[in-house]
Every structure is written in structure tokens, then in C-alpha cells.
Design a protein around this motif. Structure first.
Motif, mmCIF file in Angstrom:
data_model
loop_
_atom_site.group_PDB
_atom_site.id
_atom_site.type_symbol
_atom_site.label_atom_id
_atom_site.label_comp_id
_atom_site.label_asym_id
_atom_site.label_seq_id
_atom_site.Cartn_x
_atom_site.Cartn_y
_atom_site.Cartn_z
ATOM 1 N N LEU A 213 0.020 -67.804 0.767
ATOM 2 C CA LEU A 213 1.237 -67.821 1.581
ATOM 3 C C LEU A 213 1.254 -66.659 2.564
ATOM 4 C CD1 LEU A 213 3.861 -68.762 -1.155
ATOM 5 C CD2 LEU A 213 2.430 -70.263 0.255
ATOM 6 N N GLY A 214 2.028 -66.846 3.628
ATOM 7 C CA GLY A 214 2.131 -65.820 4.646
ATOM 8 C C GLY A 214 1.052 -65.977 5.706
ATOM 9 N N ASP A 215 0.723 -64.849 6.350
ATOM 10 C CA ASP A 215 -0.241 -64.846 7.453
ATOM 11 C C ASP A 215 -1.653 -64.738 6.888
ATOM 12 O OD1 ASP A 215 -1.435 -64.761 9.898
ATOM 13 O OD2 ASP A 215 -0.848 -62.687 10.360
ATOM 14 N N VAL A 216 -2.289 -65.883 6.651
ATOM 15 C CA VAL A 216 -3.616 -65.928 6.041
ATOM 16 C C VAL A 216 -4.616 -66.439 7.074
ATOM 17 C CG1 VAL A 216 -5.009 -66.925 4.183
ATOM 18 C CG2 VAL A 216 -2.608 -66.350 3.780
ATOM 19 N N PRO A 217 -5.716 -65.709 7.330
ATOM 20 C CA PRO A 217 -6.710 -66.177 8.303
ATOM 21 C C PRO A 217 -7.264 -67.547 7.930
ATOM 22 C CG PRO A 217 -7.126 -63.888 7.680
ATOM 23 C CD PRO A 217 -6.064 -64.398 6.746
ATOM 24 N N ALA A 218 -7.511 -68.363 8.948
ATOM 25 C CA ALA A 218 -8.051 -69.703 8.708
ATOM 26 C C ALA A 218 -9.388 -69.641 7.994
ATOM 27 C CB ALA A 218 -8.195 -70.440 10.046
ATOM 28 N N SER A 219 -10.162 -68.587 8.251
ATOM 29 C CA SER A 219 -11.472 -68.465 7.610
ATOM 30 C C SER A 219 -11.337 -68.327 6.098
ATOM 31 C CB SER A 219 -12.228 -67.265 8.171
ATOM 32 O OG SER A 219 -11.502 -66.064 7.948
ATOM 33 N N MET A 268 -2.257 -70.821 -8.047
ATOM 34 C CA MET A 268 -3.549 -70.138 -8.139
ATOM 35 C C MET A 268 -3.801 -69.384 -6.839
ATOM 36 S SD MET A 268 -5.700 -73.357 -9.678
ATOM 37 C CE MET A 268 -5.077 -74.305 -11.083
ATOM 38 N N PRO A 269 -3.331 -68.137 -6.719
ATOM 39 C CA PRO A 269 -3.562 -67.381 -5.481
ATOM 40 C C PRO A 269 -5.051 -67.122 -5.277
ATOM 41 C CG PRO A 269 -1.846 -66.363 -6.843
ATOM 42 C CD PRO A 269 -2.532 -67.377 -7.690
ATOM 43 N N PHE A 270 -5.509 -67.219 -4.012
ATOM 44 C CA PHE A 270 -6.933 -67.012 -3.779
ATOM 45 C C PHE A 270 -7.219 -65.972 -2.704
ATOM 46 C CE2 PHE A 270 -5.704 -70.731 -1.229
ATOM 47 C CZ PHE A 270 -6.205 -70.432 0.029
ATOM 48 N N THR A 271 -6.211 -65.215 -2.279
ATOM 49 C CA THR A 271 -6.445 -64.134 -1.324
ATOM 50 C C THR A 271 -6.481 -62.801 -2.057
ATOM 51 O OG1 THR A 271 -4.062 -64.010 -0.908
ATOM 52 C CG2 THR A 271 -5.365 -65.397 0.570
ATOM 53 N N GLU A 272 -6.891 -61.758 -1.334
ATOM 54 C CA GLU A 272 -7.046 -60.437 -1.958
ATOM 55 C C GLU A 272 -5.712 -59.810 -2.343
ATOM 56 O OE1 GLU A 272 -9.867 -58.961 -2.794
ATOM 57 O OE2 GLU A 272 -11.015 -60.680 -2.107
ATOM 58 N N ASP A 273 -4.634 -60.154 -1.619
ATOM 59 C CA ASP A 273 -3.323 -59.539 -1.876
ATOM 60 C C ASP A 273 -2.581 -60.271 -2.987
ATOM 61 O OD1 ASP A 273 -3.025 -61.828 -0.314
ATOM 62 O OD2 ASP A 273 -1.225 -61.080 0.701
ATOM 63 N N ARG A 274 -3.152 -60.283 -4.178
ATOM 64 C CA ARG A 274 -2.603 -61.107 -5.262
ATOM 65 C C ARG A 274 -1.195 -60.668 -5.667
ATOM 66 N NH1 ARG A 274 -6.242 -64.594 -8.146
ATOM 67 N NH2 ARG A 274 -4.604 -64.693 -9.705
ATOM 68 N N PHE A 275 -0.931 -59.376 -5.688
ATOM 69 C CA PHE A 275 0.417 -58.937 -6.059
ATOM 70 C C PHE A 275 1.448 -59.507 -5.080
ATOM 71 C CE2 PHE A 275 -1.989 -55.550 -8.240
ATOM 72 C CZ PHE A 275 -1.391 -55.607 -9.485
ATOM 73 N N ARG A 276 1.139 -59.436 -3.800
ATOM 74 C CA ARG A 276 2.070 -59.975 -2.798
ATOM 75 C C ARG A 276 2.164 -61.482 -2.907
ATOM 76 N NH1 ARG A 276 6.730 -59.942 -0.745
ATOM 77 N NH2 ARG A 276 6.890 -60.667 1.410
ATOM 78 N N GLN A 277 1.059 -62.142 -3.144
ATOM 79 C CA GLN A 277 1.088 -63.595 -3.293
ATOM 80 C C GLN A 277 1.990 -64.020 -4.456
ATOM 81 O OE1 GLN A 277 -0.222 -66.131 -1.403
ATOM 82 N NE2 GLN A 277 -0.670 -64.511 0.082
ATOM 83 N N VAL A 281 5.235 -66.438 -4.333
ATOM 84 C CA VAL A 281 5.399 -67.594 -5.214
ATOM 85 C C VAL A 281 6.742 -67.529 -5.939
ATOM 86 C CG1 VAL A 281 4.543 -68.688 -7.327
ATOM 87 C CG2 VAL A 281 2.954 -68.084 -5.496
ATOM 88 N N ALA A 282 7.103 -66.341 -6.410
ATOM 89 C CA ALA A 282 8.388 -66.183 -7.105
ATOM 90 C C ALA A 282 9.540 -66.477 -6.131
ATOM 91 C CB ALA A 282 8.513 -64.765 -7.655
ATOM 92 N N GLU A 283 9.412 -66.045 -4.882
ATOM 93 C CA GLU A 283 10.459 -66.350 -3.900
ATOM 94 C C GLU A 283 10.548 -67.860 -3.651
ATOM 95 O OE1 GLU A 283 10.092 -64.113 -0.282
ATOM 96 O OE2 GLU A 283 9.612 -62.269 -1.349
#
Length: 288
Positions: A213-219, A268-277, A281-283
Motif C-alpha cells: 500500500l501507498g507509494d510503491v514503485p512499479a518495479s 502478506m506485505p512484500f515491501t521493505e517497509d513492513r512496519f508501515r505496511q 493494513v490496520a487502517e
């Protein structure tokens, strides 16, 4: 609807991640299970034992345990132990160890790969009694494990016809991952038919979804899609089921799965910023 999140597979402070998710009010934490998986991760039973010691409320889910690799007696001993350590917080996801992971693990434990489905069914037949400490005959000899424990809910993993049949026969929930909303809806209908044939109520439905979620690069999204195709998912379906965008968009996607019949989502978050993800998700959970 209940919403849980997966823990990092390895190389992270699992205690911090677990306490963070519990503090946000999420329902459950999940960890994969396999001896030699496609992507490496730690042993789920030891991860959950650690998490049980540092949390008090959040449930502990296997996504999913492969009893045919362990054998039913050892699997039951580990499940019962986790129930005691956690205060009955286990959610027992179970699967047959799909083809994507290959045959190496099965060779390592001396179990024929072709027998994994039949052995999973055989394990599910006896696991409830073994976990509860009731006598069960294994290999011609009676076995009773002590101390017994409360048998946790069983969530049968997989989106195949075989998984649906197994869920209808043994499961409290059906647990597919990376499936479109339409597949959830059709699966729910089929599950009700199969369960009725066994004289059982229709199981609930837990759905696993990849989230960024949020601003995630397409790559980054492209990389996740490639990883999902390694599990046999067609690329167009992988792109369809990945949940991206804003919190509001994620809430809409979660709500659509609920409308299709899902009772729980495992994000299942898959970006490096797991705490923020996990925070996002909670929001989204609150915004549904």
C-alpha cells in the motif's frame, strides 16, 4: 471481518513485528511452513513459540503447516505444545506441500512426493484426537500423547478442487491464497455443497492476499508478480489479485472479498517497509 498479517520469513526482529501487529489490534499473525521452500523461512513452530512468549492476545496462524512432512504424531505434539504456550491461540492452517516447492524436502524425510495428499488426509483424520491426548492407533500400536490440549481450528490451504474437498471434509475454514474475488465466490458455493454431502456445516473462508500500500514503485510490484508466477499463478491473475494503492482502495478490496464470502483476510506485505505496511493494513481494516 478478521484481518491478520504474515510475519517476515527470516532476518528480522520477529518479536518487534509481532508486538507491533498486536498493538495495532490485528487479529492474527501468520508464518509459512515447509522444510525446503521456494523462498527460505524459519521453522513455523519455533517462530510461534517465540511469538507466544511476547504477546498476549493475537492469534498464531500456520500458513500452512505440512503434517505429511512431520508425521501426525510429531505434528500433534508441536500443535499441543503451542496451544499450551499460547493459551489456545493457534490457528492451524494445513496443506499438502504444493508442487511449487519441489520434491527435495520429501526426499529428505523419506516420504514419497506422490503420497503427500493421501498422507495429509490421513493426518487430518487423527490429528484432533492426538492433540487432545486421546488414544490413536498408529502403525498398529496405540498412542496417547500427554499432555493433551484443545484442538485448534483447522484451515485447509489451497485453491484446487482437492483442497476444497479436503476443507469440506476436515476443515473449519478453507484457506486459499492469491485468488480473485470470483474464485472465492464460486469456491464458497462449491464448499457448501461438498460439506453438506458430509453432513457438516459449510466451513468459513480465510483468504491470503499480497499487499503493498501507498507509494510503491512499479518495479517492486512487478517483482512480486514474478515471484507469484513461480508458484504457478498466471501473470494476469497475479496482477489482478495483488492489493495496491491507498488505504481506501485496500478497504474496498477487502470488503469485496468479504462480500464474496471471506471471513478473514491474511495480508502478506512484500515491501521493505513492513512496519508501515502493517499500519496501513490496520487502517484499511478500520475503514472497511
Amino acid at each position: 471481518m478478521d484481518v491478520g498479517v504474515t510475519l517476515p520469513g527470516h532476518g528480522a526482529d520477529l518479536v518487534a513485528h509481532a508486538q507491533h501487529a498486536e498493538g495495532l489490534g490485528l487479529e492474527s499473525l501468520w508464518h509459512g511452513d515447509h522444510l525446503i521452500p521456494v523462498n527460505p523461512f524459519l521453522d513455523a513452530t519455533l517462530v510461534h513459540a517465540t511469538v507466544a512468549a511476547v504477546t498476549t492476545r493475537i492469534k498464531l496462524g500456520f500458513g500452512v503447516l505440512v503434517p505429511a512432512l512431520r508425521g501426525p504424531a510429531w505434528a500433534a505434539k508441536q500443535i499441543a505444545t503451542l496451544q499450551h504456550l499460547s493459551g489456545d491461540r493457534v490457528l492451524l492452517g494445513v496443506g499438502s506441500g504444493g508442487e511449487a516447492h519441489g520434491e527435495a524436502a520429501w526426499h529428505a524425510v523419506g516420504v514419497p512426493f506422490a503420497e503427500r495428499g493421501a498422507r495429509t488426509d490421513a493426518a487430518l483424520e487423527v490429528l484432533p484426537r492426538l492433540v487432545r491426548g486421546e488414544p490413536v492407533e498408529l502403525h498398529g500400536e496405540p498412542v496417547a500423547l500427554r499432555p493433551g490440549a484443545t484442538m485448534p481450528p483447522v484451515l485447509v490451504g489451497g485453491g484446487t478442487a482437492a483442497a476444497l474437498r479436503r476443507a469440506a471434509r476436515f476443515g473449519d475454514h478453507w484457506y486459499p491464497a492469491f485468488v480473485p474475488r470470483r474464485s472465492v465466490a464460486s469456491g464458497v458455493r462449491r464448499l457448501a455443497e461438498l460439506a453438506a454431502a458430509h453432513g457438516r456445516p459449510a466451513p468459513g473462508v480465510t483468504v491470503g492476499v499480497s499487499v503493498a500500500l501507498g507509494d510503491v514503485p512499479a518495479s517492486v510490484v512487478d517483482g512480486r508478480v514474478r515471484g507469484m508466477t513461480d508458484y504457478g499463478l498466471p501473470e494476469d491473475v497475479a496482477r489482478e489479485v495483488v492489493v495496491t494503492g491507498s488505504v481506501a482502495q485496500a478497504a474496498e478490496r477487502f470488503a469485496a472479498l468479504a462480500d464474496a464470502g471471506a471471513d478473514r483476510i491474511v495480508a502478506m506485505p512484500f515491501t521493505e517497509d513492513r512496519f508501515r505496511q502493517v499500519e496501513l493494513v490496520a487502517e484499511a481494516t478500520v475503514a472497511m
